[in-house]
Design an enzyme around this catalytic site. Structure first.
Site, short mmCIF file in Angstrom:
data_model
loop_
_atom_site.label_atom_id
_atom_site.label_comp_id
_atom_site.label_asym_id
_atom_site.label_seq_id
_atom_site.Cartn_x
_atom_site.Cartn_y
_atom_site.Cartn_z
N LYS A 1 0.82 -1.22 0.00
CA LYS A 1 0.00 0.00 0.00
C LYS A 1 0.85 1.26 0.00
CE LYS A 1 -4.47 -1.72 1.27
NZ LYS A 1 -5.62 -1.80 2.13
N LYS B 1 -3.61 -10.82 -6.10
CA LYS B 1 -4.91 -11.17 -5.48
C LYS B 1 -5.98 -10.22 -6.01
CE LYS B 1 -5.52 -8.35 -1.37
NZ LYS B 1 -6.30 -8.20 -0.20
N LYS C 1 -10.44 -5.05 -3.90
CA LYS C 1 -11.47 -4.02 -4.08
C LYS C 1 -10.91 -2.82 -4.82
CE LYS C 1 -13.17 -4.33 0.61
NZ LYS C 1 -12.04 -4.10 1.51
N1 AQP Z 1 -8.57 -12.04 -3.17
C1 AQP Z 1 -9.02 -12.49 -2.00
N2 AQP Z 1 -9.26 -13.81 -1.83
C2 AQP Z 1 -9.73 -14.27 -0.64
N3 AQP Z 1 -9.99 -13.46 0.42
C3 AQP Z 1 -9.77 -12.14 0.29
N4 AQP Z 1 -9.93 -11.08 1.11
C4 AQP Z 1 -9.56 -9.95 0.48
N5 AQP Z 1 -9.16 -10.23 -0.77
C5 AQP Z 1 -9.28 -11.58 -0.93
C6 AQP Z 1 -10.46 -11.19 2.46
O1 AQP Z 1 -11.55 -10.28 2.56
C7 AQP Z 1 -11.64 -9.81 3.89
C8 AQP Z 1 -11.89 -8.35 3.91
O2 AQP Z 1 -10.80 -7.67 3.44
P1 AQP Z 1 -10.54 -6.16 3.89
O3 AQP Z 1 -11.70 -5.33 3.61
O4 AQP Z 1 -10.03 -6.13 5.27
O5 AQP Z 1 -9.40 -5.69 2.97
P2 AQP Z 1 -8.27 -6.41 2.21
O6 AQP Z 1 -7.87 -7.71 2.81
O7 AQP Z 1 -7.17 -5.39 2.05
O8 AQP Z 1 -9.05 -6.69 0.86
P3 AQP Z 1 -9.02 -5.90 -0.47
O9 AQP Z 1 -10.16 -6.39 -1.27
O10 AQP Z 1 -7.68 -6.01 -1.11
O11 AQP Z 1 -9.30 -4.41 -0.04
P4 AQP Z 1 -8.50 -3.08 -0.34
O12 AQP Z 1 -8.31 -3.04 -1.82
O13 AQP Z 1 -9.39 -1.99 0.18
O14 AQP Z 1 -7.21 -3.18 0.40
C9 AQP Z 1 -10.40 -10.28 4.62
O15 AQP Z 1 -10.73 -11.40 5.40
C10 AQP Z 1 -9.47 -10.69 3.51
O16 AQP Z 1 -8.59 -11.71 3.91
#
Ligand code: AQP
Length: 333
Positions: free
Chosen positions: A115, A197, A200
């Site tokens: 990030k 991965k 969002k």
């Molecule tokens: N690609 C993925 N596959 C499986 N699990 C995933 N999680 C995120 N991406 C995947 C799981 O979703 C939950 C919520 O995630 P978060 O909102 O805490 O943020 P994150 O892990 O940082 O997910 P993102 O989608 O990548 O969000 P941004 O882009 O905002 O940083 C967690 O349980 C995570 O493991």
């Protein structure tokens, strides 16, 4: 003898729209987990501001996320559903735990490195402190189990280390939590770049399927998904990352096993396969989208769920915080 029911905690940030990665990695298991555990589910808006957010959008996305939890089958009569910033104990415990965490440990975190390279103009202290706030979230509720995707494993390990460190410095205070990773789909990959991965905040919106996407959009994204030149629907994450990812998504939404899915597409080309994955995902999302829309129209109800959840969470959190304050020597009146 009375059976001790374990506590389970999970949170999701109200950043952007949720993807099928978030759903498969954690959200979809919540409905069933409520049957066996005391569940606490949070809209983690304090984590969200570690990356700059539009205030009006953050408010709306928080409400929308709470509605989504319910649309995915979370029952607020059974589980605690709340918004992180409504419970001040998170920030308070985070501060105390900061003094049990080393800067070097935080600098090594993969998400921090990722990030900070993506948001080089805003490498703020919160971004680095994210894992400590996450540790506070989990430890406040004496959590036994944390269902998360694999991307959060490193953070969960740190939460465990901090808990053990604190317990050893004083007397046992925190339950040391275990991660609960899905057997399949713990790391859903980006459709355009299977080495990454699905996220969002993906740069290429075609790489992520959002839970809010309509059927045409879902079909288009799967049609364009990166595969390989072999034209054989076989599971092999090393040599066939794109196809294996699609198979995982297909199995997660259809409930079929990998063997069943491979058999179903034997002798068929990628065109047919992608069509089937798209159809299955879009048809599974439709009822959830309808329920989400219905709930979002009832703001008063959602706010009552949030208020009730905050109340219950606050009571549990205060109990732990007060123990911590006592142990570290804060004067209590
Ligand atoms: N690609 C993925 N596959 C499986 N699990 C995933 N999680 C995120 N991406 C995947 C799981 O979703 C939950 C919520 O995630 P978060 O909102 O805490 O943020 P994150 O892990 O940082 O997910 P993102 O989608 O990548 O969000 P941004 O882009 O905002 O940083 C967690 O349980 C995570 O493991």
């Amino acid at each position: 003898m009375e059976e001790i029911i374990k506590t389970l905690y999970s949170g999701v940030q109200p950043t952007n729209n949720l993807t099928i990665g978030n759903y498969i990695g954690t959200l979809r298991s919540w409905r069933g987990l409520q049957e066996n555990y005391n569940c606490i589910f949070a809209a983690a808006n304090m984590h969200a501001i570690t990356v700059r957010q539009n205030p009006a959008e953050l408010r709306q996305k928080t409400l929308s996320l709470v509605a989504l939890f319910l649309a995915c089958g979370v029952n607020p009569q059974k589980s605690i559903v709340y918004v992180q910033s409504h419970v001040p104990a998170h920030a308070e415990l985070c501060w105390a735990l900061n003094t049990f965490t080393y800067v070097g440990e935080m600098e090594r975190m993969t998400q921090y490195k990722d990030k900070s390279s993506r948001h080089a103009d805003n490498i703020n202290m919160g971004l680095m402190d994210y894992p400590v706030l996450m540790a506070a979230d989990i430890l406040l509720y004496q959590t036994d189990l944390v269902p998360v995707g694999l991307d959060q494993r490193q953070h969960l390990e740190i939460a465990r280390d901090i808990a053990v460190r604190f317990n050893n410095a004083y007397t046992p205070t925190f339950t040391v939590p275990e991660g609960l990773y899905p057997k399949m789909g713990a790391k859903i990959a980006d459709l355009q770049d299977p080495a990454k991965k699905m996220s969002k905040s993906a740069e290429n919106p075609n790489g992520a399927v959002f839970l809010s996407d309509d059927k045409d959009t879902v079909m288009r994204k799967f049609k364009r998904a990166v595969t390989d030149s072999e034209n054989a629907v076989k599971y092999n994450p090393e040599s066939k990352a794109g196809v294996s990812n699609l198979l995982t998504v297909y199995c997660a939404f259809s409930g079929k096993s990998l063997e069943e899915a491979e058999k179903e597409f034997e002798g068929k080309g990628y065109g047919d396969f992608k069509l089937a994955v798209g159809e299955t995902v879009a048809d599974s999302l439709a009822p959830m989208q309808a329920e989400h829309k219905r709930l979002l129209a009832d703001k008063a109800y959602l706010e009552s769920v949030m208020a009730d959840g905050a109340d219950k969470a606050e009571k549990l959190a205060r109990k732990t915080l007060s123990k911590v304050y006592k142990k570290i020597g804060f004067y209590q009146i």
